[in-house]
Motif scaffolding. Structure first.
Motif, PDB file in Angstrom:
ATOM      1  N   HIS A 106      -2.172  -8.343  -3.270  1.00  0.00           N
ATOM      2  CA  HIS A 106      -2.693  -7.832  -4.067  1.00  0.00           C
ATOM      3  C   HIS A 106      -1.529  -8.883  -5.023  1.00  0.00           C
ATOM      4  N   LYS A 107      -2.353  -8.836  -6.493  1.00  0.00           N
ATOM      5  CA  LYS A 107      -2.008  -9.465  -7.549  1.00  0.00           C
ATOM      6  C   LYS A 107      -1.538  -8.665  -8.289  1.00  0.00           C
ATOM      7  N   LYS A 108      -1.496  -7.307  -8.326  1.00  0.00           N
ATOM      8  CA  LYS A 108      -1.101  -6.434  -8.595  1.00  0.00           C
ATOM      9  C   LYS A 108      -0.168  -5.334  -8.848  1.00  0.00           C
ATOM     10  N   THR A 109       0.138  -4.344  -9.156  1.00  0.00           N
ATOM     11  CA  THR A 109       0.793  -3.108  -8.591  1.00  0.00           C
ATOM     12  C   THR A 109      -0.540  -2.388  -7.866  1.00  0.00           C
ATOM     13  N   VAL A 110       0.220  -1.966  -6.342  1.00  0.00           N
ATOM     14  CA  VAL A 110      -0.491  -1.120  -5.387  1.00  0.00           C
ATOM     15  C   VAL A 110      -0.287   0.271  -5.661  1.00  0.00           C
ATOM     16  N   ARG A 111      -1.806   1.091  -6.067  1.00  0.00           N
ATOM     17  CA  ARG A 111      -1.460   2.081  -6.372  1.00  0.00           C
ATOM     18  C   ARG A 111      -1.784   3.426  -5.220  1.00  0.00           C
ATOM     19  N   ALA A 112      -2.760   2.616  -4.156  1.00  0.00           N
ATOM     20  CA  ALA A 112      -2.802   4.045  -3.026  1.00  0.00           C
ATOM     21  C   ALA A 112      -2.860   3.283  -1.246  1.00  0.00           C
ATOM     22  N   MET A 113      -2.367   3.862  -0.740  1.00  0.00           N
ATOM     23  CA  MET A 113      -3.197   3.419   0.693  1.00  0.00           C
ATOM     24  C   MET A 113      -3.748   4.662   1.722  1.00  0.00           C
ATOM     25  N   ALA A 114      -4.571   4.063   2.518  1.00  0.00           N
ATOM     26  CA  ALA A 114      -4.806   5.573   3.180  1.00  0.00           C
ATOM     27  C   ALA A 114      -5.407   4.753   4.713  1.00  0.00           C
ATOM     28  N   HIS A 115      -4.627   5.588   5.436  1.00  0.00           N
ATOM     29  CA  HIS A 115      -5.105   5.052   6.938  1.00  0.00           C
ATOM     30  C   HIS A 115      -6.203   6.208   7.249  1.00  0.00           C
ATOM     31  N   THR A 127      -4.811  -1.817  -8.937  1.00  0.00           N
ATOM     32  CA  THR A 127      -4.780  -2.249  -9.741  1.00  0.00           C
ATOM     33  C   THR A 127      -5.484  -3.834 -10.260  1.00  0.00           C
ATOM     34  N   ASP A 128      -5.202  -4.492  -9.593  1.00  0.00           N
ATOM     35  CA  ASP A 128      -6.490  -5.766  -9.454  1.00  0.00           C
ATOM     36  C   ASP A 128      -7.352  -6.007  -9.364  1.00  0.00           C
ATOM     37  N   GLY A 129      -7.783  -4.276  -9.244  1.00  0.00           N
ATOM     38  CA  GLY A 129      -9.536  -3.989  -8.554  1.00  0.00           C
ATOM     39  C   GLY A 129      -9.417  -4.167  -7.530  1.00  0.00           C
ATOM     40  N   ASN A 130      -8.869  -4.603  -6.344  1.00  0.00           N
ATOM     41  CA  ASN A 130     -10.039  -4.807  -5.043  1.00  0.00           C
ATOM     42  C   ASN A 130      -8.614  -3.919  -4.217  1.00  0.00           C
ATOM     43  N   ILE A 131      -9.288  -3.490  -3.133  1.00  0.00           N
ATOM     44  CA  ILE A 131      -9.311  -3.019  -1.833  1.00  0.00           C
ATOM     45  C   ILE A 131      -8.905  -3.764  -0.297  1.00  0.00           C
ATOM     46  N   LYS A 132      -7.697  -3.544  -0.081  1.00  0.00           N
ATOM     47  CA  LYS A 132      -7.691  -3.786   1.075  1.00  0.00           C
ATOM     48  C   LYS A 132      -7.462  -3.436   2.078  1.00  0.00           C
ATOM     49  N   LYS A 133      -8.174  -4.119   3.506  1.00  0.00           N
ATOM     50  CA  LYS A 133      -7.930  -3.699   5.361  1.00  0.00           C
ATOM     51  C   LYS A 133      -6.630  -4.246   5.462  1.00  0.00           C
ATOM     52  N   PHE A 134      -6.144  -3.687   6.100  1.00  0.00           N
ATOM     53  CA  PHE A 134      -5.394  -4.238   7.691  1.00  0.00           C
ATOM     54  C   PHE A 134      -5.554  -3.400   8.689  1.00  0.00           C
TER      55      PHE A 134
END
Length: 193
Positions: free
Chosen positions: A159-168, A182-189
């Motif tokens: 991410h480029k900005k604050t990681v606000r939330a995570m969910a499994h 807050t960079d407007g992205n949702i990433k899946k790991f």
């Protein structure tokens, strides 16, 4: 906000926790005890845990509707908390850049996960990997921690900005998780060794 049996708890900027009856939509109870904004609540059995900007983490007895213990150690406001899915461990993240780990049976401090360069704003326990916890931070990273040894396993810098939330995954059967920033992205790991 957390759901319980026929009740709904909400932590608020007015420093109260409100317990609602889900069936009727009526307010059942208002709990007071924090002197700062409440950032999170979590429930295990008859206990509720709350975290606030007043640096406090409180354990409430929901049968007696009162605070039965306060966990002390954070130097700044506590922004998030999570309960371990299988053992009696509580994780709390703060503006002091650390995640503290507490044994909720003995009410003692176990570890301090330090390494973030800014506020720890989200915590995720992974049911498929009980020895691992993830922390998201305003420093734009996610760190995976080994809960047995209190050590960083990996740092994810996607991410480029604050990681606000995570969910499994909602079914809890796979080891993947998602993070929102807050960079407007949702990433899946996808989970792996």
């Amino acid at each position: 906000m957390k759901r319980g049996k026929r009740r709904y708890e909400i932590g608020s900027v007015d420093r109260t926790i409100k317990i609602w009856d889900l069936a009727s939509g009526r307010l059942k109870l208002t709990l007071t005890g924090h002197v700062g904004q409440i950032r999170g609540v979590a429930i295990r059995n008859k206990n509720m845990f709350s975290a606030g900007e007043d640096k406090q983490v409180k354990c409430w007895d929901l049968e007696q509707n009162k605070v039965v213990h306060s966990f002390h150690g954070h130097l700044h406001g506590v922004y998030c908390l999570a309960l371990h899915p299988t053992i009696d461990v509580l994780f709390t993240g703060s503006r002091d850049c650390v995640c503290r780990v507490w044994d909720i049976r003995t009410k003692t401090h176990i570890h301090v996960f330090s390494g973030h360069e800014n506020t720890v704003s989200s915590i995720l326990t992974l049911p498929t990997h009980p020895q691992v916890v993830a922390t998201g931070s305003h420093d734009s990273t996610i760190k995976l921690w080994d809960t047995r040894y209190g050590k960083t396993m990996e740092t994810l810098a996607h991410h480029k900005k604050t990681v606000r939330a995570m969910a499994h995954h909602p079914k809890g059967h796979c080891s993947s998780f998602a993070s929102a920033s807050t960079d407007g992205n949702i990433k899946k790991f996808n989970g792996s060794e």
